[in-house]
Design an enzyme around this catalytic site. Structure first.
Site, PDB file in Angstrom:
ATOM      1  N   TYR A  30       0.830  -1.197   0.000  1.00  0.00           N
ATOM      2  CA  TYR A  30       0.000   0.000   0.000  1.00  0.00           C
ATOM      3  C   TYR A  30       0.874   1.261   0.000  1.00  0.00           C
ATOM      4  CZ  TYR A  30      -3.388   3.495   1.575  1.00  0.00           C
ATOM      5  OH  TYR A  30      -4.168   4.619   1.684  1.00  0.00           O
ATOM      6  N   GLU A  52     -11.715   5.935   4.621  1.00  0.00           N
ATOM      7  CA  GLU A  52     -11.096   6.702   5.699  1.00  0.00           C
ATOM      8  C   GLU A  52     -12.077   6.888   6.855  1.00  0.00           C
ATOM      9  OE1 GLU A  52      -8.047   7.369   5.976  1.00  0.00           O
ATOM     10  OE2 GLU A  52      -7.275   7.120   3.945  1.00  0.00           O
ATOM     11  N   TRP A  60      -5.521   0.989  10.009  1.00  0.00           N
ATOM     12  CA  TRP A  60      -5.707   0.979   8.557  1.00  0.00           C
ATOM     13  C   TRP A  60      -5.604  -0.436   8.015  1.00  0.00           C
ATOM     14  CZ3 TRP A  60      -8.173   3.383   5.152  1.00  0.00           C
ATOM     15  CH2 TRP A  60      -7.897   3.244   3.783  1.00  0.00           C
TER      16      TRP A  60
END
Length: 207
Positions: A30, A52, A60
């Site tokens: 990522y 988000e 995350w």
């Protein structure tokens, strides 16, 4: 650890979070191929806004490992399709183990699609990108400690989105969106991914 770039197993220096031992492969991929690269298009930005918001209060990594589940549950994050979701769809999402089953966040994601669906094509993209700061006025962070949680631009973006009817996009979430979508480049100074140091073809979005 100083918080500056550190070498990975391939010898390339990266932001510390891109090498977290908990899930090195997930974060490294990522970090190297998505985070901080420009994302354009209403649907693509809507997806990042939703993710988000769902990440708020969670790691995350939790979102990364469920992203395909989110895409399947939310019709590929097509604004037009999600805007047509009904109360029955919301209940379906609450029962879907492939996503984060949080009623407030699910309701916000659907509601935000309904707001965006009323806009002309390109308006969401234009609004979000209008808050991108001038890169010439920003210094590259030397360490992770130099990366802010909010900025005047993210505070202003969150305020405008709220004014327009969007929910679950506060200043911190707005700044995370700006970081993820390339409105700002918060890779630390010595990270190999910082703009100008990326290998050929690195700015192509993964399919």
């Amino acid at each position: 650890m100083s918080g500056g770039a550190i070498p990975g197993p391939d010898g390339l220096a990266r932001c510390p979070w891109g090498l977290e031992a908990e899930s090195r492969a997930d974060y490294r991929r990522y970090h190297d191929t998505e985070w901080g690269r420009p994302v354009r298009g209403d649907d693509a930005l809507y997806e990042r806004m939703c993710l988000e918001a769902f990440q708020s209060g969670l790691s995350w990594l939790t979102i990364l490992r469920r992203r395909e589940g989110f895409r399947a549950a939310f019709a590929g994050f097509s604004i037009a399709k999600v805007a047509a979701f009904t109360a029955e769809d919301a209940e379906r999402l609450l029962a879907d183990p492939g996503i984060i089953r949080n009623r407030a966040k699910i309701t916000a994601a659907i509601g935000n699609a309904k707001v965006a669906a009323e806009w002309a094509p390109g308006d969401l993209d234009a609004l979000i990108w209008s808050y991108a700061p001038d890169p010439a006025g920003r210094r590259a962070p030397r360490t992770a400690a130099d990366v802010p949680a909010t900025t005047p631009e993210s505070i202003a973006l969150a305020k405008e989105l709220k004014k327009r009817g969007f929910r679950f996009v506060g200043p911190t979430t707005a700044y995370a969106l700006m970081q993820a979508c390339g409105l700002v480049d918060d890779h630390v100074a010595d990270c190999h991914v910082r703009r100008g140091c990326r290998p050929p073809g690195a700015d192509q979005r993964p399919t």
